[in-house]
Design a protein around this motif. Structure first.
Motif, PDB file in Angstrom:
ATOM      1  N   VAL A  83       0.846  -1.197   0.000  1.00 44.91           N
ATOM      2  CA  VAL A  83       0.000   0.000   0.000  1.00 44.91           C
ATOM      3  C   VAL A  83       0.881   1.246   0.000  1.00 44.91           C
ATOM      4  O   VAL A  83       1.746   1.411   0.870  1.00 44.91           O
ATOM      5  CB  VAL A  83      -0.934   0.016   1.221  1.00 44.91           C
ATOM      6  CG1 VAL A  83      -1.776   1.288   1.223  1.00 44.91           C
ATOM      7  CG2 VAL A  83      -1.823  -1.219   1.231  1.00 44.91           C
ATOM      8  N   SER A  84       0.664   2.143  -0.971  1.00 40.43           N
ATOM      9  CA  SER A  84       1.494   3.351  -1.062  1.00 40.43           C
ATOM     10  C   SER A  84       0.685   4.637  -1.106  1.00 40.43           C
ATOM     11  O   SER A  84       1.257   5.721  -1.116  1.00 40.43           O
ATOM     12  CB  SER A  84       2.376   3.277  -2.322  1.00 40.43           C
ATOM     13  OG  SER A  84       1.574   3.188  -3.485  1.00 40.43           O
ATOM     14  N   LYS A 105      -0.554  -4.096  -8.504  1.00 46.29           N
ATOM     15  CA  LYS A 105      -0.927  -3.649  -7.155  1.00 46.29           C
ATOM     16  C   LYS A 105      -1.831  -2.425  -7.173  1.00 46.29           C
ATOM     17  O   LYS A 105      -2.793  -2.334  -6.411  1.00 46.29           O
ATOM     18  CB  LYS A 105       0.339  -3.338  -6.343  1.00 46.29           C
ATOM     19  CG  LYS A 105       1.137  -4.560  -5.937  1.00 46.29           C
ATOM     20  CD  LYS A 105       2.406  -4.157  -5.214  1.00 46.29           C
ATOM     21  CE  LYS A 105       3.255  -5.371  -4.867  1.00 46.29           C
ATOM     22  NZ  LYS A 105       4.555  -4.976  -4.255  1.00 46.29           N
ATOM     23  N   ASP A 106      -1.518  -1.462  -8.046  1.00 47.93           N
ATOM     24  CA  ASP A 106      -2.188  -0.158  -7.982  1.00 47.93           C
ATOM     25  C   ASP A 106      -3.195   0.098  -9.097  1.00 47.93           C
ATOM     26  O   ASP A 106      -4.021   1.002  -8.973  1.00 47.93           O
ATOM     27  CB  ASP A 106      -1.139   0.966  -8.009  1.00 47.93           C
ATOM     28  CG  ASP A 106      -0.191   0.909  -6.825  1.00 47.93           C
ATOM     29  OD1 ASP A 106      -0.532   0.255  -5.820  1.00 47.93           O
ATOM     30  OD2 ASP A 106       0.885   1.531  -6.902  1.00 47.93           O
ATOM     31  N   ASN A 107      -3.103  -0.627 -10.194  1.00 46.26           N
ATOM     32  CA  ASN A 107      -3.946  -0.365 -11.366  1.00 46.26           C
ATOM     33  C   ASN A 107      -3.987   1.129 -11.686  1.00 46.26           C
ATOM     34  O   ASN A 107      -5.058   1.741 -11.764  1.00 46.26           O
ATOM     35  CB  ASN A 107      -5.367  -0.889 -11.150  1.00 46.26           C
ATOM     36  CG  ASN A 107      -6.209  -0.832 -12.423  1.00 46.26           C
ATOM     37  OD1 ASN A 107      -5.697  -0.852 -13.539  1.00 46.26           O
ATOM     38  ND2 ASN A 107      -7.526  -0.723 -12.259  1.00 46.26           N
ATOM     39  N   VAL A 117      -5.351   1.358 -17.819  1.00 45.32           N
ATOM     40  CA  VAL A 117      -4.608   1.874 -18.972  1.00 45.32           C
ATOM     41  C   VAL A 117      -5.056   1.242 -20.290  1.00 45.32           C
ATOM     42  O   VAL A 117      -4.660   1.689 -21.367  1.00 45.32           O
ATOM     43  CB  VAL A 117      -3.086   1.669 -18.807  1.00 45.32           C
ATOM     44  CG1 VAL A 117      -2.552   2.497 -17.645  1.00 45.32           C
ATOM     45  CG2 VAL A 117      -2.750   0.192 -18.632  1.00 45.32           C
ATOM     46  N   LEU A 118      -5.893   0.205 -20.201  1.00 40.84           N
ATOM     47  CA  LEU A 118      -6.388  -0.449 -21.413  1.00 40.84           C
ATOM     48  C   LEU A 118      -7.856  -0.132 -21.677  1.00 40.84           C
ATOM     49  O   LEU A 118      -8.455  -0.704 -22.598  1.00 40.84           O
ATOM     50  CB  LEU A 118      -6.209  -1.975 -21.319  1.00 40.84           C
ATOM     51  CG  LEU A 118      -4.765  -2.487 -21.270  1.00 40.84           C
ATOM     52  CD1 LEU A 118      -4.744  -4.008 -21.181  1.00 40.84           C
ATOM     53  CD2 LEU A 118      -3.970  -2.010 -22.478  1.00 40.84           C
ATOM     54  N   ILE A 143       5.543   8.100 -19.275  1.00 42.98           N
ATOM     55  CA  ILE A 143       5.583   7.692 -17.876  1.00 42.98           C
ATOM     56  C   ILE A 143       5.599   6.173 -17.853  1.00 42.98           C
ATOM     57  O   ILE A 143       4.838   5.526 -18.582  1.00 42.98           O
ATOM     58  CB  ILE A 143       4.387   8.262 -17.083  1.00 42.98           C
ATOM     59  CG1 ILE A 143       4.432   7.781 -15.641  1.00 42.98           C
ATOM     60  CG2 ILE A 143       3.060   7.921 -17.727  1.00 42.98           C
ATOM     61  CD1 ILE A 143       3.417   8.475 -14.760  1.00 42.98           C
ATOM     62  N   MET A 144       6.475   5.581 -17.060  1.00 39.90           N
ATOM     63  CA  MET A 144       6.702   4.142 -17.117  1.00 39.90           C
ATOM     64  C   MET A 144       6.614   3.503 -15.742  1.00 39.90           C
ATOM     65  O   MET A 144       7.112   4.047 -14.759  1.00 39.90           O
ATOM     66  CB  MET A 144       8.082   3.868 -17.738  1.00 39.90           C
ATOM     67  CG  MET A 144       8.371   2.409 -18.009  1.00 39.90           C
ATOM     68  SD  MET A 144       9.851   2.187 -19.044  1.00 39.90           S
ATOM     69  CE  MET A 144      11.157   2.404 -17.831  1.00 39.90           C
ATOM     70  N   VAL A 145       5.975   2.328 -15.695  1.00 41.50           N
ATOM     71  CA  VAL A 145       5.939   1.518 -14.481  1.00 41.50           C
ATOM     72  C   VAL A 145       6.180   0.063 -14.852  1.00 41.50           C
ATOM     73  O   VAL A 145       6.020  -0.342 -16.002  1.00 41.50           O
ATOM     74  CB  VAL A 145       4.590   1.641 -13.727  1.00 41.50           C
ATOM     75  CG1 VAL A 145       4.351   3.067 -13.255  1.00 41.50           C
ATOM     76  CG2 VAL A 145       3.434   1.132 -14.575  1.00 41.50           C
TER      77      VAL A 145
END
Length: 216
Positions: A20-21, A52-54, A84-85, A43-45
């Motif tokens: 959790v962030s 975890k965050d969607n 994102v989709l 922006i990249m993840v």
């Protein structure tokens, strides 16, 4: 090309042990992060953060353009239901996968409107980061903001591909949690990357340290 951006506690944690962030930083520093997003081409993840965050990976708290959304996902585990989709965001999303991704799943993601590029894997069957960098350059991407997670951040530093770090430090102490950067394989002070041209700013209660990376 790559700017690392993350928010951490005073003791260097970017999330609880459960992952959790939201939200370690303040509203003021979060707006700064959204401005930083608007200032970058992409922006990249990594897939861990995606699962975890969607995240939507959009600019919402300030005025500005949405950057290209890049997901580093070696075996294409991104859910088809990911934000994102969805219909509004898919056409601005790029998934970087390897030869280990399921071809049928690649076709399904492409059918939703997102781009999928296959790059070689590294020795650990992960995305080869140098190949990833070349793909982005070929697509005209000059600046990439990397928001996590820790595995991707660590790999980019180990590959010496990070040129800038923007670290937001919130005046909070978590104790056990997920660290911002993992093992870099360095055992002496002289070999550690450092920052130069450092600028320190305060946003609400948080301090933001912004500097260029120098490798020894």
């Amino acid at each position: 090309m790559f700017t690392l951006s993350y928010t951490q506690t005073l003791d260097g944690r970017i999330a609880t042990i459960e992952g959790v962030s939201q939200w370690i930083g303040s509203g003021e520093s979060l707006r700064f992060v959204h401005q930083l997003r608007a200032d970058h081409d992409a922006i990249m993840v990594g897939i861990g953060t995606m699962l975890k965050d969607n995240p939507r990976l959009t600019v919402r708290l300030v005025e500005g353009r949405n950057p290209l959304r890049v997901i580093v996902d070696s075996t294409l585990r991104t859910p088809l239901s990911a934000a994102v989709l969805n219909q509004d965001l898919a056409h601005g999303t790029l998934l970087i996968v390897t030869e280990h991704a399921d071809p049928a799943r690649i076709s399904a993601v492409r059918a939703m409107g997102a781009a999928v590029v296959i790059v070689p894997s590294d020795a650990e069957r992960r995305v080869n980061l140098n190949a990833l960098s070349r793909v982005l350059t070929e697509r005209g991407v000059a600046s990439v903001m990397v928001e996590g997670g820790a595995a991707l951040i660590t790999s980019l530093i180990r590959a010496r591909l990070v040129s800038r770090v923007v670290a937001c430090i919130a005046p909070r102490i978590m104790g056990t949690g997920i660290e911002a950067v993992g093992d870099l394989g360095m055992r002496d002070l002289a070999s550690m990357p450092s920052l130069t041209d450092v600028v320190v700013q305060q946003y609400g209660p948080d301090l933001v340290i912004d500097g260029r990376v120098v490798y020894s």
